[in-house]
Scaffold this motif. Structure first.
Motif, PDB file in Angstrom:
ATOM      1  N   LYS A 163     -61.324  -1.351  51.347  1.00 10.55           N
ATOM      2  CA  LYS A 163     -62.747  -1.424  51.669  1.00 10.55           C
ATOM      3  C   LYS A 163     -63.040  -0.346  52.708  1.00 10.55           C
ATOM      4  O   LYS A 163     -62.648  -0.472  53.860  1.00 10.55           O
ATOM      5  CB  LYS A 163     -63.098  -2.813  52.195  1.00 10.55           C
ATOM      6  N   ILE A 164     -63.728   0.697  52.283  1.00  5.05           N
ATOM      7  CA  ILE A 164     -63.983   1.850  53.144  1.00  5.05           C
ATOM      8  C   ILE A 164     -64.696   1.462  54.428  1.00  5.05           C
ATOM      9  O   ILE A 164     -64.411   1.992  55.504  1.00  5.05           O
ATOM     10  CB  ILE A 164     -64.749   2.960  52.377  1.00  5.05           C
ATOM     11  N   GLU A 165     -65.617   0.513  54.339  1.00  7.82           N
ATOM     12  CA  GLU A 165     -66.396   0.122  55.517  1.00  7.82           C
ATOM     13  C   GLU A 165     -65.527  -0.485  56.626  1.00  7.82           C
ATOM     14  O   GLU A 165     -65.885  -0.456  57.799  1.00  7.82           O
ATOM     15  CB  GLU A 165     -67.536  -0.841  55.145  1.00  7.82           C
ATOM     16  N   GLU A 166     -64.368  -0.995  56.282  1.00  6.48           N
ATOM     17  CA  GLU A 166     -63.464  -1.560  57.275  1.00  6.48           C
ATOM     18  C   GLU A 166     -62.677  -0.476  58.019  1.00  6.48           C
ATOM     19  O   GLU A 166     -62.066  -0.747  59.042  1.00  6.48           O
ATOM     20  CB  GLU A 166     -62.483  -2.537  56.620  1.00  6.48           C
ATOM     21  N   GLU A 170     -62.829   3.861  62.277  1.00  6.23           N
ATOM     22  CA  GLU A 170     -61.559   4.263  62.892  1.00  6.23           C
ATOM     23  C   GLU A 170     -61.391   5.783  62.903  1.00  6.23           C
ATOM     24  O   GLU A 170     -60.660   6.324  63.714  1.00  6.23           O
ATOM     25  CB  GLU A 170     -60.368   3.659  62.123  1.00  6.23           C
ATOM     26  N   LEU A 171     -62.084   6.468  62.019  1.00  8.64           N
ATOM     27  CA  LEU A 171     -61.911   7.903  61.857  1.00  8.64           C
ATOM     28  C   LEU A 171     -62.775   8.725  62.811  1.00  8.64           C
ATOM     29  O   LEU A 171     -62.604   9.942  62.913  1.00  8.64           O
ATOM     30  CB  LEU A 171     -62.212   8.302  60.413  1.00  8.64           C
ATOM     31  N   ASN A 173     -62.783   9.114  66.009  1.00  7.64           N
ATOM     32  CA  ASN A 173     -62.068   9.811  67.085  1.00  7.64           C
ATOM     33  C   ASN A 173     -60.888  10.628  66.574  1.00  7.64           C
ATOM     34  O   ASN A 173     -60.015  10.998  67.356  1.00  7.64           O
ATOM     35  CB  ASN A 173     -61.598   8.801  68.131  1.00  7.64           C
ATOM     36  N   GLU A 174     -60.864  10.906  65.306  1.00  7.06           N
ATOM     37  CA  GLU A 174     -59.757  11.658  64.712  1.00  7.06           C
ATOM     38  C   GLU A 174     -60.202  13.089  64.392  1.00  7.06           C
ATOM     39  O   GLU A 174     -61.391  13.381  64.331  1.00  7.06           O
ATOM     40  CB  GLU A 174     -59.264  10.963  63.437  1.00  7.06           C
ATOM     41  N   ASN A 175     -59.264  13.946  64.138  1.00 10.91           N
ATOM     42  CA  ASN A 175     -59.515  15.347  63.805  1.00 10.91           C
ATOM     43  C   ASN A 175     -59.770  15.453  62.305  1.00 10.91           C
ATOM     44  O   ASN A 175     -58.943  15.927  61.545  1.00 10.91           O
ATOM     45  CB  ASN A 175     -58.327  16.200  64.231  1.00 10.91           C
ATOM     46  N   VAL A 176     -60.934  14.960  61.897  1.00  8.67           N
ATOM     47  CA  VAL A 176     -61.278  14.929  60.477  1.00  8.67           C
ATOM     48  C   VAL A 176     -62.787  15.086  60.324  1.00  8.67           C
ATOM     49  O   VAL A 176     -63.560  14.663  61.174  1.00  8.67           O
ATOM     50  CB  VAL A 176     -60.803  13.584  59.826  1.00  8.67           C
ATOM     51  N   LYS A 177     -63.197  15.747  59.245  1.00  5.80           N
ATOM     52  CA  LYS A 177     -64.615  15.845  58.904  1.00  5.80           C
ATOM     53  C   LYS A 177     -64.773  15.109  57.593  1.00  5.80           C
ATOM     54  O   LYS A 177     -64.139  15.441  56.595  1.00  5.80           O
ATOM     55  CB  LYS A 177     -65.010  17.322  58.744  1.00  5.80           C
TER      56      LYS A 177
END
Length: 180
Positions: A163-166, A170-171, A173-177
């Motif tokens: 479930k993407i919404e869960e 979390e992402l 604060n990560e190094n991701v776009k």
């Protein structure tokens, strides 16, 4: 075949001199070479315990703690930590030793799940484990917990149940776009 065996009965260790042929581009011993040695000793230990040919089913996390230099002696130690019906967890510890100074380093440890195979490739029953120390109980119990965590991790991230919404928050604060 015995119904139960102690880990002492199947404990294995090997020591090998690290040669220039084992080095990577930076002159340290290649991690792949060490992983190969770890798999070999896990196989030897599991086969000795089960009295069957064994295959590697999984390898728990391997952290390379200290580099190994060409010219050092590497000692690998393996023992059975857990037994199921046809599988076992083999703990492997890797240490290096500088032969001129005698300084030893713990380089890494890991846990290999090995499965015993019968003559036709079917999973074969193995002897249980006799536990005769507090450390043995700790290792066996730890293996059970790792197994439970692995099952939970696999089911939590199964595509059909994810479930993407869960997880999307979390992402942040990560190094991701994220570009959906």
């Amino acid at each position: 075949m015995k119904n139960y065996k102690s880990s002492k009965e199947s404990r294995v260790s090997i020591t090998e001199l690290m040669l220039p042929a084992h080095s990577n581009f930076s002159g340290k011993v290649h991690g792949g070479h060490i992983l190969n040695l770890m798999d070999q000793i896990a196989f030897a230990c599991a086969s000795k315990h089960s009295q069957h040919y064994c295959v590697t089913a999984s390898v728990n996390k391997v952290d390379f703690l200290n580099p190994i230099e060409v010219g050092e002696l590497v000692t690998l130690k393996a023992s059975v930590n857990y037994t199921g019906r046809t599988s076992m967890v083999v703990g492997v510890r890797v240490e290096s030793e500088n032969i001129t100074t005698g300084v030893k380093k713990h380089c890494n440890s890991s846990y290999f799940t090995m499965v015993a195979k019968g003559p036709n490739g079917e999973n074969a029953p193995i002897p249980g484990l006799v536990i005769d120390t507090e450390q043995g109980i700790r290792r066996f119990s730890r293996s059970i917990k790792r197994k439970e965590q692995s099952i939970k991790r696999s089911s939590n991230f199964k595509a059909s149940k994810f479930k993407i919404e869960e997880h999307i928050e979390e992402l942040n604060n990560e190094n991701v776009k994220i570009d959906l």
